[in-house]
Structures are given as C-alpha cells and as structure tokens.
Design a protein around this motif. Structure first.
Motif, short mmCIF file in Angstrom:
data_model
loop_
_atom_site.label_atom_id
_atom_site.label_comp_id
_atom_site.label_asym_id
_atom_site.label_seq_id
_atom_site.Cartn_x
_atom_site.Cartn_y
_atom_site.Cartn_z
N ARG A 10 35.71 60.04 45.96
CA ARG A 10 35.52 58.92 45.04
C ARG A 10 36.24 57.71 45.63
O ARG A 10 37.43 57.78 45.95
N TYR A 11 35.52 56.61 45.78
CA TYR A 11 36.13 55.42 46.39
C TYR A 11 35.72 54.18 45.61
O TYR A 11 34.78 54.17 44.82
N ARG A 12 36.47 53.11 45.89
CA ARG A 12 36.22 51.83 45.23
C ARG A 12 36.21 50.74 46.31
O ARG A 12 37.13 50.67 47.13
N THR A 13 35.18 49.92 46.30
CA THR A 13 35.12 48.81 47.24
C THR A 13 35.74 47.57 46.61
O THR A 13 35.96 47.52 45.40
N GLU A 14 36.01 46.57 47.45
CA GLU A 14 36.68 45.36 46.97
C GLU A 14 35.89 44.67 45.87
O GLU A 14 36.44 44.12 44.93
N ASP A 17 33.82 53.17 35.71
CA ASP A 17 35.04 52.51 36.17
C ASP A 17 34.85 51.76 37.48
O ASP A 17 35.81 51.24 38.06
N GLY A 18 33.61 51.66 37.96
CA GLY A 18 33.34 50.91 39.17
C GLY A 18 33.54 51.68 40.46
O GLY A 18 33.37 51.12 41.54
N THR A 19 33.87 52.96 40.36
CA THR A 19 34.03 53.76 41.57
C THR A 19 32.70 54.42 41.94
O THR A 19 31.82 54.59 41.09
N ASP A 48 33.90 46.25 43.88
CA ASP A 48 33.57 47.28 42.90
C ASP A 48 32.08 47.62 42.92
O ASP A 48 31.51 48.04 41.91
N GLY A 49 31.47 47.48 44.06
CA GLY A 49 30.05 47.79 44.16
C GLY A 49 29.82 48.97 45.07
O GLY A 49 30.73 49.62 45.51
N THR A 50 28.55 49.23 45.33
CA THR A 50 28.20 50.33 46.22
C THR A 50 26.95 49.94 46.98
O THR A 50 26.34 48.90 46.73
N ILE A 51 26.62 50.73 47.94
CA ILE A 51 25.42 50.51 48.74
C ILE A 51 24.39 51.55 48.34
O ILE A 51 24.72 52.72 48.18
N ALA A 85 37.19 47.65 53.53
CA ALA A 85 37.70 47.19 52.23
C ALA A 85 37.32 48.16 51.12
O ALA A 85 36.95 47.77 50.01
N ALA A 86 37.42 49.45 51.43
CA ALA A 86 37.10 50.49 50.46
C ALA A 86 38.30 51.43 50.34
O ALA A 86 38.83 51.89 51.35
N ARG A 87 38.71 51.69 49.13
CA ARG A 87 39.89 52.52 48.90
C ARG A 87 39.46 53.88 48.35
O ARG A 87 38.76 53.97 47.34
#
Length: 467
Positions: A163-167, A181-183, A169-172, A145-147
């Motif tokens: 640069r990616y965005r998860t569903e 911008d949440g990416t 808008d978080g990260t690990i 679920a990461a774009r």
C-alpha cells in the motif's frame, strides 16, 4: 542517455514484482527482476528523475564510496558497458596495487600490480547511470515521490500487498485499487524491501501478527565528513586513491581521497568516537594534516572545493537475521541496507547489495515453473546470510576492538592475525596481493591462511617475541 542494452533471457514467468526503495540496491535488484517479471514497480519516496543521482533519503550518498572488484564484475554483467560509460566521464580504471597510496598501520603497502582492477567514481554518478539504464527497461516502472505505507497479506503466511501513497494522492491506471484514504494497493508475486536502514519491516511483520526478526548490532561510532574538490589544470599524480586506515586502538583517524569523474577528487575524512572531522575549510584541512598519509591534505590544498562539506555519522553494523526467523513470510525478501548495514569504512555495502541482487536472480532462474515462488523467500534469506557472513566478520572483528574491554576471543584473534598480515604485507608484495584479493571479495579469506602465509605469520610473530 545510453542505449538500453538489457534484453531478457526468456519470457517473463511471473506477473509483478514490487521493489520498495529506488536507491542503488533497489535499482540493481529491479534490473535483475526484469528478467523474470512482466512488470517491476519501483516505489521511491524521493521525487527522483531518470537523471537524478543521490537524493535526500540517502544521506551517506554524498560521501566517498568504494565498489570492490567483485561488485564491479557483477554490475558489468548486469549493465554491460557501464565501466566504459563511467570511464568516458573520467572515472579511472586501474590496478589496485599500482595506483593506491595505502597507509596501513604498519606502513605503506607495496605499489606492485596485483591483478585486481577497480574503478573509482562518486555514488552520485553511479546511481544516476544505473537509474537511466533501469528507467529504459520496458518492464520497469519507477514511481517517484511515492511513500510505502505498509505491506500486508493476501493470504496467510505471505506479505505481498503493498500500500503506497503518491505526493498527489493519485494513482496510475492499472496499478491497483485506490482506497478512501488516497492510498493505492497492489498485490505482487514478489516484494523486495530495498528501503535502506530506515526500513519499516518490523512494523510490517508485527501488524501481520508475525515476529520481527532478531538483529545483531556491533557498535562502532564513526563520523564521516566529505567534500569534492576540482583538480587544478593538468593535474598529474602517481595515484588514483590515497588512503589511511583507522585501526584499533591506536589509529582512530583516517581518510580517503579518490580520483573521480570530471577531474575531481572525492575526499572523506573519518574518525572514531570523539574524533569528529570538522565541516569548516580550516578545520577540515587541519584534520587531514593530522593524518599520517600527507597526500590527502595535499589534494585538499591544491583543489577547489565544489559544493558543501557534509557530515554523516554511522553508529556501526546492523544485521537483521531474517534467515533465523522461523515465521518469515513468503513473497518478501530484503536487500542492501534493509538487510545488513556495514560500517562504511570497509567499503563493502555496494558490493554486497550487488551480490544479493545477483543471488536473487540465480534463485529465480533455478525455480521449477510448477513449484512457483513458494519457498523462495526463505531460501533467499538463508543464501544471502552466507553472502553477508564473510564481509560481516571482517568488518565487525575490527570494530569490536574499539570497545575498551570485553573483546571476544574470535575478534582478538582476527585482530592479531590482521596485524601480522599487515606487518608482512608492507615488505612482501605476495602477501599484500593475497590481502587485496580477499578485501575485494575475489578470493575467500582462506587465501590468507594457506600454509605459505601461515608459516610467514608464525615466523614473524616468533621473531617479534624474541626481540
């Protein structure tokens, strides 16, 4: 889930690789990269789990797939025991010559053994098994679920920042930097584009002020309509595959039925241009009954449909010529459909993607530690072009003949030569065995041009001309 049998051959030489796309090509490539990188991050836009098979952004995944013998060998090397694991689920392993009812344009192929062993299964089951195996590799982290938003440069001449965005808008923690911008942005030693035919590589290149690679497109509109059927109890047949080949210009319809895991038949009917197989049961059976090989319709009638009848249209073959792009960036390579899309009727895509991943692994193994990864991306793209060239020529030579006019001379010759080989193959098992080896990529096309075959082709052509 099977015990993880992967063990790196040596300590990781580089820190991080990022694979954009977690489908079949991305999974096989991630397995290869795990031998060379401390971390392999796989970014997949669908919300897949370790036991997910096909998923929404792989619409062709619901249709019949063929893994050629050479592809099967590569996968078994990378995932030891995979063939047995699939066989335990009921995916048959057999000699290509003995268990296939193959209707050529000139008649049925011989059913003598040819020494080429293959296995049939659904794309769904194969991808599920691969995802389970790859998920169990410590160096690999699948991020569902990461774009992928874009790939940019950390230095001139490279594309290595993903640069990616998860569903959510978080990260690990530890992934990289998170923007307003949440990416999330990570820098990789190597980026692999395995995002399929909808790849955004052209945009990545143009945004970096680099030229997009040229493309070669050979149109051959083919529509697949597919369904899975549960076999009746104690169903015993003398074949595991029944196939009718479409062949220009007189055979615009074809189809295949494959014995697959859990006592089912996977059936795909296909047609060129306006010959579109229907998606209702009655129309689907009628289309199957219009084929010259009756075994497809027989299994549809005898089986119980499981799931939907699905349709997919492929507009032909498309090859992104990255190897000819003089400004192709460092640290970026492409595999699978992101590099070359084949007409699926020839069953080459899975095998070519496996060969590309294997090639990448061999190139990484051969690198001098002092030289690093600079030069790898262009060396890989050139070598991958050599892998693609033979199956591309085989597929497009036939597809070009569907055009009503302006057939290139090489395509006309290849089409004519295939006709002669098919005419010989139905009555000469040795010619058929050679063709099977070439088709399965276990032998080069030159095998069909050896003096013994050429003499037979010439004699056959002269005899037909006299008659």
């Amino acid at each position: 889930m099977p015990e993880n049998q992967h063990s790196p051959s040596h300590a990781a030489r580089w820190e991080r690789a990022v694979v954009v796309g977690g489908g079949y090509a991305g999974l096989v490539t991630a397995r290869v990269l795990a031998d060379h990188f401390a971390e392999v991050l796989v970014i997949e836009r669908d919300p897949v789990l370790p036991d997910t098979g096909v998923h929404p952004h792989v619409p062709q995944g619901y249709h019949a797939h063929a893994l050629l013998a050479r592809g099967g060998e590569v996968l078994e090397d990378l995932f030891p025991g995979l063939r047995t694991e699939l066989a335990d689920q009921g995916a048959p392993v057999f000699d290509y010559g003995e268990r296939i009812s193959f209707l050529l344009p000139t008649g049925y192929a011989p059913t003598d053994p040819v020494g080429v062993r293959i296995q049939t299964f659904t794309r769904d089951e194969l991808e599920r098994r691969l995802r389970q195996r790859v998920s169990a590799i410590p160096a690999v982290r699948l991020l569902p679920a990461a774009r992928c938003e874009t790939v940019t440069a950390s230095a001139p001449g490279r594309l290595d920042r993903v640069r990616y965005r998860t569903e959510d808008d978080g990260t690990i923690e530890g992934d990289g930097t998170t923007g307003d911008d949440g990416t999330t942005e990570v820098t990789a030693d190597l980026v692999v584009d395995a995002s399929g035919r909808s790849t955004s590589v052209d945009r990545w290149l143009t945004e970096a002020h680099l030229p997009a690679s040229a493309k070669t497109v050979i149109k051959a509109k083919i529509t697949y309509t597919s369904a899975c059927y549960v076999r009746p109890p104690q169903d015993r047949q003398d074949f595991d595959v029944a196939y009718q080949m479409a062949f220009a210009p007189d055979v615009p319809r074809g189809g295949v039925v494959l014995a697959v895991e859990r006592d089912r038949w996977m059936c795909s009917l296909f047609g060129i241009d306006e010959h579109v197989p229907p998606t209702d049961d009655e129309g689907y059976l009628d289309f199957a009954q219009s084929l010259g090989n009756p075994r497809l319709a027989e299994q549809i009638k005898r089986g119980t449909r499981e799931g939907e009848i699905r349709r997919y249209t492929n507009n032909g073959n498309e090859w992104r010529l990255h190897h000819k792009n003089a400004r192709w960036p460092e640290r970026l390579v492409a595999v699978g459909d992101a590099l070359c899309v084949f007409n699926p009727v020839y069953g080459q895509g899975l095998t070519v993607a496996a060969l590309e991943a294997d090639l990448l692994g061999r190139l990484l193994s051969g690198l001098d530690d002092r030289a690093g990864l600079d030069g790898l991306s262009r060396a890989y793209q050139r070598a991958a072009a050599r892998v693609i060239q033979v199956p591309w020529t085989m597929a497009t030579s036939s597809d070009l003949m569907w055009a009503p006019t302006k057939h290139p001379l090489p395509a006309r010759f290849a089409h004519w030569y295939n006709q002669q080989v098919f005419a010989l193959a139905v009555r000469d098992p040795s010619v058929w065995a050679r063709f099977v080896r070439v088709l399965n990529m276990t032998a080069p096309p030159a095998l069909l041009f050896r003096p013994a075959v050429l003499a037979k082709v010439v004699r056959h052509a002269l005899t037909r001309r006299r008659s």
